[in-house]
Design a protein around this motif. Structure first.
Motif, mmCIF file in Angstrom:
data_model
loop_
_atom_site.group_PDB
_atom_site.id
_atom_site.type_symbol
_atom_site.label_atom_id
_atom_site.label_comp_id
_atom_site.label_asym_id
_atom_site.label_seq_id
_atom_site.Cartn_x
_atom_site.Cartn_y
_atom_site.Cartn_z
ATOM 1 N N ALA A 280 0.871 -1.283 -0.065
ATOM 2 C CA ALA A 280 -0.113 -0.025 0.088
ATOM 3 C C ALA A 280 0.727 1.384 -0.024
ATOM 4 C CB ALA A 280 -0.811 0.081 1.407
ATOM 5 N N SER A 281 2.014 1.314 0.904
ATOM 6 C CA SER A 281 2.932 2.298 0.974
ATOM 7 C C SER A 281 3.532 2.456 -0.495
ATOM 8 C CB SER A 281 3.851 2.057 2.013
ATOM 9 O OG SER A 281 4.696 3.255 1.888
ATOM 10 N N LYS A 282 3.873 1.645 -1.129
ATOM 11 C CA LYS A 282 4.619 1.785 -2.414
ATOM 12 C C LYS A 282 3.723 2.223 -3.262
ATOM 13 C CE LYS A 282 6.565 -2.454 -2.733
ATOM 14 N NZ LYS A 282 7.164 -3.671 -3.560
ATOM 15 N N LEU A 283 2.379 1.683 -3.372
ATOM 16 C CA LEU A 283 1.370 2.305 -4.471
ATOM 17 C C LEU A 283 0.949 3.673 -4.131
ATOM 18 C CD1 LEU A 283 -1.055 -0.833 -4.385
ATOM 19 C CD2 LEU A 283 0.616 -0.265 -6.442
ATOM 20 N N ILE A 299 -0.122 2.734 -16.246
ATOM 21 C CA ILE A 299 -0.121 1.247 -16.448
ATOM 22 C C ILE A 299 1.235 0.847 -16.190
ATOM 23 C CG2 ILE A 299 -0.576 -0.875 -17.886
ATOM 24 C CD1 ILE A 299 -2.675 0.972 -19.314
ATOM 25 N N PRO A 300 2.175 1.152 -16.859
ATOM 26 C CA PRO A 300 3.704 0.336 -16.478
ATOM 27 C C PRO A 300 4.276 0.735 -15.049
ATOM 28 C CG PRO A 300 3.866 2.126 -17.998
ATOM 29 C CD PRO A 300 2.449 2.135 -17.910
ATOM 30 N N LYS A 301 3.822 1.993 -14.539
ATOM 31 C CA LYS A 301 4.096 2.330 -13.211
ATOM 32 C C LYS A 301 3.726 1.573 -11.945
ATOM 33 C CE LYS A 301 5.981 5.945 -10.633
ATOM 34 N NZ LYS A 301 7.525 6.404 -10.776
ATOM 35 N N TYR A 327 -2.248 6.801 -20.749
ATOM 36 C CA TYR A 327 -1.985 5.835 -19.474
ATOM 37 C C TYR A 327 -0.849 4.838 -19.695
ATOM 38 C CZ TYR A 327 -6.441 7.411 -17.609
ATOM 39 O OH TYR A 327 -7.527 8.313 -17.081
ATOM 40 N N ALA A 328 -0.754 4.172 -21.043
ATOM 41 C CA ALA A 328 0.292 3.242 -21.420
ATOM 42 C C ALA A 328 1.733 3.662 -21.552
ATOM 43 C CB ALA A 328 -0.067 2.309 -22.581
ATOM 44 N N ASN A 329 1.805 5.100 -21.996
ATOM 45 C CA ASN A 329 2.942 5.698 -22.319
ATOM 46 C C ASN A 329 4.330 4.655 -22.758
ATOM 47 O OD1 ASN A 329 4.619 7.818 -22.067
ATOM 48 N ND2 ASN A 329 5.514 7.210 -20.143
#
Length: 600
Positions: A280-283, A299-301, A327-329
């Motif tokens: 949760a902290s990382k997200l 998305i990749p992040k 979003y996909a970058n």
């Protein structure tokens, strides 16, 4: 097909596809023969074939010739009375010899009315087959880990019983509840993040929340992200921008938001979750960074091991590509395969190509395919029409030519014979001897006031042209109508925009779109003011979600939803007009209205 579907004898599905496409013409002839020999005793076919022919003993080629000579082209209206009898409980062989126990509902967003289409075990088997085939081609370009997970934004809708006791619902709902859906996961060694209780939850907002929550809970295991249409993916991530704090809190504490009220769904998700404060902290850190860059590369992040995004991205889905690319970058976008509620048609054998360049190789065992050659009406033709094509006689798959446009005609194992699908395709090439199709548009004209003839593709191109002037603002969605209640009639285009835009910019966008329609009838009519200036209406944020809610409340499934690109639906127009913040009219052709005799 049974051996192939169940994977016996170590069948390599790509080898099978190579074999059937090298002999596409003869495979098509055999496919038609199979369909007719299975169903020649049905009420519909007996009407045309009568008792004069011994179908069972006829040579395949002779049967193909007879069929195209005596069975007429048909539309859904021709089958509707028989399908209704089946829905009402008539068990006589009306369309197929095998009993039809399930009916699919078309999306209803193309012409505003959902239609019943027969669904059989064959329908589920071909769905499994095309998904397995497509996965095999994708894995050659984008290998995924066995045992990984898929973040699937998939939604079952409510099924119901017809008067005759048949189960009716969307084709996707039937498939997600079928044995074939489970087999597909086993065969491809990729498993969806969400349990059945979420997929079949019914309330798309609650389902989306759970998909996002579980997708992030298993974020390191997710190999790719998918949905039937990219609309669903874009919608989900737009919602995520508002929901991420709540989702992170659920992951931290192993809890589930009070917004999830359906008991079966709650219980199934809570059985999976456990407190994970470090994740949760990382997200949270990643989401805070993403918020600062307007969610570029979301998305990749958040799913660092995802190899691609996979969904239908052609036709009416193309306008959402820009947002998905944001979003996909740089993460690969892979266009999913080509089908309809009536039949699967083609597979994407080139998953490395960008969606705009994808063609679909026809699978010659799924149905018997014919193609009606289409030719553009001459530019000087000004007759009132419901279409902008002239057509020739249908031809078999083996006779199509590269660069030619066609309307697809289907004869299916599920009881549709010489059924006009209404899709306009162009042959882009061949895979062995089977054509590769580029979807162009639905054949039906969507914008016409008098002699003008504009399709969904024409509208899409002018909206792309106009929206390029928005600079920092972003076009969220659009639709249109032909306003004929006032004189002269004119086109109205509704835009929902994210960000600020000045009125001068809107006026320029409006003029650019008006000038962008190149149909000769439209240009002539605008020059003579028999069609009035195009009107651009800016609607408030959330308007197109209200339209989605309206369709879902009236039985549409999110997995099949497509924003109507043109509407005369009174409820939708009421929503759009009540939500309109600003209206501008085009200044294009203004001087020519004063001088209608000016040359082109």
């Amino acid at each position: 097909m049974e051996a192939l579907v169940n994977g016996s004898h170590g069948y390599d599905i790509i080898s099978w596809f190579e074999d059937v496409t090298k002999n596409a013409a003869s495979v098509q002839t055999q496919t038609l023969s199979q369909i007719l020999k299975l169903n020649c005793g049905t009420e519909y076919l007996k009407k045309w074939l009568g008792d004069d022919y011994n179908i069972q003993d006829m040579d395949d080629c002779a049967l193909e010739s007879l069929f195209s000579r005596v069975v007429p082209l048909a539309s859904h209206a021709d089958f509707e009375p028989l399908i209704q009898r089946i829905a009402d409980g008539d068990t006589a062989p009306l369309l197929t010899q095998q009993p039809i126990t399930t009916l699919s509902l078309s999306s209803g967003t193309t012409d505003g009315r959902q239609k019943f289409v027969p669904f059989t075990r064959h329908s589920a088997q071909t769905t499994l087959q095309i998904f397995t085939l497509a996965a095999a081609y994708r894995s050659k370009v984008y290998p995924t880990r066995e045992g990984g997970r898929i973040l699937e934004f998939i939604y079952s809708s409510k099924q119901f019983k017809t008067k005759g006791g048949l189960t009716a619902g969307t084709a996707t709902t039937h498939y997600y509840g079928s044995q074939e859906f489970k087999i597909k996961q086993e065969k491809t060694k990729s498993f969806t993040c969400s349990p059945d209780e979420v997929i079949s939850g019914g309330d798309y907002k609650q389902v989306t929340y759970c998909h996002l929550l579980l997708g992030l809970f298993f974020s390191d295991q997710v190999e790719f992200i998918t949905s039937a249409f990219i609309y669903s993916i874009v919608q989900a991530f737009c919602n995520f921008e508002e929901l991420w704090r709540e989702i992170c809190l659920d992951i931290k504490n192993g809890t589930l938001s009070s917004r999830i009220k359906i008991p079966r769904m709650r219980n199934s998700v809570l059985e999976i979750l456990y407190p994970n404060p470090s994740l949760a902290s990382k997200l949270e850190t990643k989401c805070q960074e993403l918020e600062g860059v307007n969610w570029l590369g979301l998305i990749p992040k958040l799913w660092p091991n995802a190899k691609y995004v996979y969904s239908i991205m052609t036709g009416s889905m193309e306008p959402y590509l820009k947002k998905l690319r944001h979003y996909a970058n740089g993460l690969a976008l892979v266009s999913a395969d080509y089908g309809s509620t009536e039949s699967w048609i083609g597979v994407n054998v080139d998953p490395g190509l960008p969606p705009e360049n994808v063609t679909f190789a026809v699978v010659p065992t799924f149905s018997y395919f014919e193609f009606i050659p289409l030719y553009k009406l001459q530019q000087h033709c000004t007759s009132v029409a419901t279409d902008d094509f002239m057509e020739d006689k249908p031809i078999p798959l083996s006779q199509v030519q590269v660069g030619q446009k066609y309307e697809i005609v289907l004869t299916t194992f599920t009881g549709l014979y010489r059924y006009r699908l209404g899709d306009v395709v162009e042959v882009g090439g061949f895979h062995n001897k089977t054509p590769k199709l580029n979807f162009i548009c639905r054949r039906k004209l969507i914008l016409t006031v008098n002699i003008d003839k504009n399709t969904e593709k024409d509208l899409q191109l002018v909206v792309e042209r106009g929206s390029q002037l928005l600079n920092a603002a972003e076009l969220v969605d659009f639709t249109s109508c032909a306003e004929v209640a006032e004189e002269p009639g004119h086109y109205v285009i509704y835009w929902e925009i994210k960000g600020e835009v000045e009125e001068e910019v809107l006026e320029e966008c409006c003029r650019e779109m008006d000038e962008g329609f190149r149909d000769h009838g439209y240009v002539v009519s605008r020059r003579t003011n028999s069609i009035g200036p195009l009107e651009l209406c800016l609607v408030q944020t959330g308007t197109f979600k209200k339209i989605l809610d309206y369709f879902v409340a009236n039985g549409a499934a999110l997995s099949q939803f497509k924003t109507p690109r043109c509407t005369n639906n009174a409820v939708l127009l009421a929503i759009l007009n009540a939500s309109t913040l600003k209206r501008v009219r085009s200044s294009a052709y203004a001087s020519q209205h004063l001088h209608p005799s000016l040359p082109p």
